[in-house]
Scaffold this motif. Structure first.
Motif, PDB file in Angstrom:
ATOM      1  N   THR A   1       0.830  -1.206   0.000  1.00 38.44           N
ATOM      2  CA  THR A   1       0.000   0.000   0.000  1.00 38.44           C
ATOM      3  C   THR A   1       0.862   1.253   0.000  1.00 38.44           C
ATOM      4  N   LEU A   2       1.920   1.245   0.807  1.00 43.27           N
ATOM      5  CA  LEU A   2       2.826   2.390   0.834  1.00 43.27           C
ATOM      6  C   LEU A   2       3.489   2.612  -0.517  1.00 43.27           C
ATOM      7  N   LEU A   3       3.872   1.509  -1.173  1.00 39.74           N
ATOM      8  CA  LEU A   3       4.482   1.630  -2.498  1.00 39.74           C
ATOM      9  C   LEU A   3       3.494   2.225  -3.496  1.00 39.74           C
ATOM     10  N   LEU A   4       2.239   1.742  -3.458  1.00 43.96           N
ATOM     11  CA  LEU A   4       1.220   2.278  -4.361  1.00 43.96           C
ATOM     12  C   LEU A   4       0.955   3.757  -4.087  1.00 43.96           C
ATOM     13  N   MET A   5       0.897   4.123  -2.818  1.00 45.44           N
ATOM     14  CA  MET A   5       0.668   5.531  -2.474  1.00 45.44           C
ATOM     15  C   MET A   5       1.844   6.395  -2.923  1.00 45.44           C
ATOM     16  N   ALA A   6       3.052   5.852  -2.852  1.00 46.15           N
ATOM     17  CA  ALA A   6       4.224   6.614  -3.292  1.00 46.15           C
ATOM     18  C   ALA A   6       4.177   6.859  -4.791  1.00 46.15           C
ATOM     19  N   ILE A   7       3.749   5.846  -5.569  1.00 46.77           N
ATOM     20  CA  ILE A   7       3.647   6.008  -7.025  1.00 46.77           C
ATOM     21  C   ILE A   7       2.564   7.024  -7.366  1.00 46.77           C
ATOM     22  N   LEU A   8       1.400   6.912  -6.696  1.00 45.16           N
ATOM     23  CA  LEU A   8       0.310   7.866  -6.951  1.00 45.16           C
ATOM     24  C   LEU A   8       0.722   9.283  -6.567  1.00 45.16           C
ATOM     25  N   ALA A   9       1.432   9.398  -5.440  1.00 38.25           N
ATOM     26  CA  ALA A   9       1.882  10.719  -5.013  1.00 38.25           C
ATOM     27  C   ALA A   9       2.838  11.325  -6.034  1.00 38.25           C
ATOM     28  N   THR A  10       3.699  10.502  -6.627  1.00 34.96           N
ATOM     29  CA  THR A  10       4.633  10.985  -7.639  1.00 34.96           C
ATOM     30  C   THR A  10       3.886  11.493  -8.866  1.00 34.96           C
ATOM     31  N   VAL A  11       2.882  10.720  -9.309  1.00 35.37           N
ATOM     32  CA  VAL A  11       2.086  11.136 -10.473  1.00 35.37           C
ATOM     33  C   VAL A  11       1.374  12.448 -10.194  1.00 35.37           C
ATOM     34  N   VAL A  12       0.748  12.546  -9.014  1.00 34.85           N
ATOM     35  CA  VAL A  12       0.031  13.770  -8.645  1.00 34.85           C
ATOM     36  C   VAL A  12       0.994  14.957  -8.565  1.00 34.85           C
ATOM     37  N   LEU A  13       2.204  14.705  -7.993  1.00 37.56           N
ATOM     38  CA  LEU A  13       3.183  15.795  -7.874  1.00 37.56           C
ATOM     39  C   LEU A  13       3.601  16.307  -9.249  1.00 37.56           C
ATOM     40  N   ILE A  14       3.792  15.384 -10.199  1.00 39.29           N
ATOM     41  CA  ILE A  14       4.181  15.804 -11.551  1.00 39.29           C
ATOM     42  C   ILE A  14       3.069  16.629 -12.198  1.00 39.29           C
ATOM     43  N   LEU A  15       1.817  16.163 -12.009  1.00 44.78           N
ATOM     44  CA  LEU A  15       0.695  16.916 -12.584  1.00 44.78           C
ATOM     45  C   LEU A  15       0.586  18.304 -11.957  1.00 44.78           C
TER      46      LEU A  15
ATOM     47  N   ILE B   1      -4.912  24.504 -19.426  1.00 47.68           N
ATOM     48  CA  ILE B   1      -4.207  23.764 -18.349  1.00 47.68           C
ATOM     49  C   ILE B   1      -4.881  22.412 -18.103  1.00 47.68           C
ATOM     50  N   ILE B   2      -6.224  22.404 -17.998  1.00 44.75           N
ATOM     51  CA  ILE B   2      -6.936  21.151 -17.727  1.00 44.75           C
ATOM     52  C   ILE B   2      -6.748  20.178 -18.886  1.00 44.75           C
ATOM     53  N   THR B   3      -6.820  20.696 -20.109  1.00 42.72           N
ATOM     54  CA  THR B   3      -6.641  19.819 -21.278  1.00 42.72           C
ATOM     55  C   THR B   3      -5.250  19.190 -21.279  1.00 42.72           C
ATOM     56  N   THR B   4      -4.253  20.028 -20.968  1.00 41.22           N
ATOM     57  CA  THR B   4      -2.875  19.503 -20.935  1.00 41.22           C
ATOM     58  C   THR B   4      -2.708  18.452 -19.828  1.00 41.22           C
ATOM     59  N   LEU B   5      -3.315  18.714 -18.665  1.00 44.55           N
ATOM     60  CA  LEU B   5      -3.199  17.745 -17.559  1.00 44.55           C
ATOM     61  C   LEU B   5      -3.869  16.420 -17.918  1.00 44.55           C
ATOM     62  N   LEU B   6      -5.009  16.496 -18.604  1.00 47.54           N
ATOM     63  CA  LEU B   6      -5.664  15.258 -19.032  1.00 47.54           C
ATOM     64  C   LEU B   6      -4.806  14.487 -20.025  1.00 47.54           C
ATOM     65  N   ILE B   7      -4.126  15.240 -20.891  1.00 49.58           N
ATOM     66  CA  ILE B   7      -3.242  14.564 -21.859  1.00 49.58           C
ATOM     67  C   ILE B   7      -2.070  13.902 -21.129  1.00 49.58           C
ATOM     68  N   PHE B   8      -1.503  14.572 -20.101  1.00 45.44           N
ATOM     69  CA  PHE B   8      -0.367  14.016 -19.352  1.00 45.44           C
ATOM     70  C   PHE B   8      -0.777  12.861 -18.413  1.00 45.44           C
ATOM     71  N   THR B   9      -2.045  12.807 -18.006  1.00 45.63           N
ATOM     72  CA  THR B   9      -2.480  11.795 -17.029  1.00 45.63           C
ATOM     73  C   THR B   9      -2.303  10.376 -17.561  1.00 45.63           C
TER      74      THR B   9
END
Length: 426
Positions: free
Chosen positions: A9-23, A40-48
């Motif tokens: 769970t900690l590993l999964l949360m770390a990966i999600l946190a990294t993705v959110v931080l990049i966004l 901005i929203i369109t670009t974030l959706l493309i990067f997600t």
């Protein structure tokens, strides 16, 4: 399991946190460039999507090899030997761990195969034995029980169960079971196989031989007692009948009858005392004493013309009172067995290899029945009771020794007693 899931769970949360931080960083960067909120929203959706795909690949890269390794270990633990961990599934950082797991798996497979071969060998040897046979492996776990053992009443044998859980107990480094005590003889053998200790337990039903032995002793007891009672009571009854049939009782004849009755009664009491002595031998009080003094006391039993010679060591370790009785019985038997008035009885005593040996040899007729000579109440003498040698045997056994009787080739009997020299000579 809880700890493993928490780490995942900690590993999964770390990966999600990294993705959110990049966004968030991308959103801040676009905002600093004064982009519109729609852009901005369109670009974030493309990067997600690419960021989520990269996070998922990172998750698979970090967890899938460990999941495969865990499944591989569980399969080996459950006894599955055909599972092979592919080279691609092995994390390079844990290659040593995989090697150790494979080594342990091979060792366990070898032990299981060896135990199966051993159980098969036991089955081929002991399955048709009439005696119960059980084999216990490491930690006293039951690995084999033959058909006779499984049919025992009062004992539930379950393969894989511990000996203690089935009622077996250890005593004097031997296995015993409370249900196999009376009428049974238990024997257990300890051996080592493939660096593991095993116990082979065998029980012999000796109730029938014991019953037969008891019947023989009872028959001998009845025979000896009836013989002694008849020999004593018949003359006493005959003399009293003769006395009662007389019209008058002459004092001299009455005194003679009473004197003979007294002699017979004393002889019967003496027999009873000798008979009781066989079962009342005390524990010996061992000490150093001069054996030659006991030999001198035995000379009082010798008739005229019979010589008693003593050879060997004089210092003896044992109970002087009990061994004096032993010597008296052996000399008395030798005197009664002599064939001619002038004969020699030889007594030899010596130490060897921590043991003491006492030998009494005569020039008589020898033993008529060597197999039964030590049996209590067994005798071939017309006036014997079969008690002398039985008493000697019991006294020597009390000293931790044994008796050996033979007939000499040149004629006569030889009785050899041996018992341990328990302490050193002062």
């Amino acid at each position: 399991m809880t700890e493993r899931f928490s780490r995942e769970t900690l590993l999964l949360m770390a990966i999600l946190a990294t993705v959110v931080l990049i966004l968030v960083l991308v959103a801040l960067l676009l905002s600093s460039w004064q982009w519109s909120w729609l852009g901005i929203i369109t670009t974030l959706l493309i990067f997600t999507y690419p960021l989520g795909w990269c996070g998922w690949r990172a998750w698979r890269y970090l967890t899938e090899p460990w999941m495969r390794l865990t499944a591989y270990t569980q399969s080996l633990n459950e006894g599955e030997q055909r599972v092979v961990l592919s080279q691609a599934s092995r994390p390079s950082l844990t290659e040593g761990l995989v090697v150790e797991i494979d080594r342990l798996a091979r060792h366990r497979l070898q032990a299981v195969q060896q135990q199966q071969s051993f159980s098969l060998l036991l089955a081929q040897v002991f399955d048709n034995w009439p005696q119960p046979v059980c084999a216990f492996g490491e930690s006293t776990i039951l690995v084999y029980a033959n058909r006779t053992a499984r049919e025992l009443r009062g004992i539930s044998l379950l393969l894989g169960a511990r000996a203690g859980d089935m009622g077996f107990v250890f005593s004097d480094n031997q296995l015993h079971h409370p249900s196999l005590q009376k009428g049974w003889q238990n024997q257990s053998i300890r051996y080592r196989l493939a660096e593991e200790d095993y116990w082979l337990f065998i029980a012999n039903d000796i109730s029938l031989p014991l019953h037969q032995s008891e019947m023989i002793i009872q028959n001998n007891l009845v025979r000896v007692l009836s013989h002694e009672l008849r020999n004593s009571l018949t003359p006493m009854a005959s003399m009293t009948d003769t006395l009662l049939e007389m019209q008058s009782w002459p004092p001299e004849q009455v005194r003679q009858v009473l004197d003979r009755v007294r002699q017979r009664a004393r002889g019967l009491l003496n027999f009873v005392q000798r008979f009781a002595s066989v079962s009342q031998v005390p524990q010996p009080r061992q000490e150093w004493f001069d054996l030659s003094s006991l030999v001198e006391q035995s000379r009082s039993l010798l008739p005229g013309g019979t010589e008693l010679s003593f050879f060997g060591e004089h210092r003896c370790h044992g109970d002087p009172i009990l061994l004096g009785q032993v010597l008296m019985n052996l000399v008395k038997n030798a005197v009664e067995a002599q064939l001619k008035p002038e004969s020699e009885i030889q007594v030899r005593f010596f130490h060897a290899d921590g043991m003491q040996f006492l030998m009494v040899e005569d020039q008589g007729e020898g033993f008529a029945n060597l197999d039964n000579a030590l049996t209590p109440l067994y005798t071939t003498k017309a006036e014997g009771a079969g008690i002398g040698l039985a008493l000697v045997n019991m006294i020597v056994a009390r000293h931790g020794g044994r008796i050996r009787i033979t007939n000499r080739p040149e004629g006569g009997a030889s009785v050899e007693l041996s018992w341990p020299l328990t302490i050193r000579s002062p």
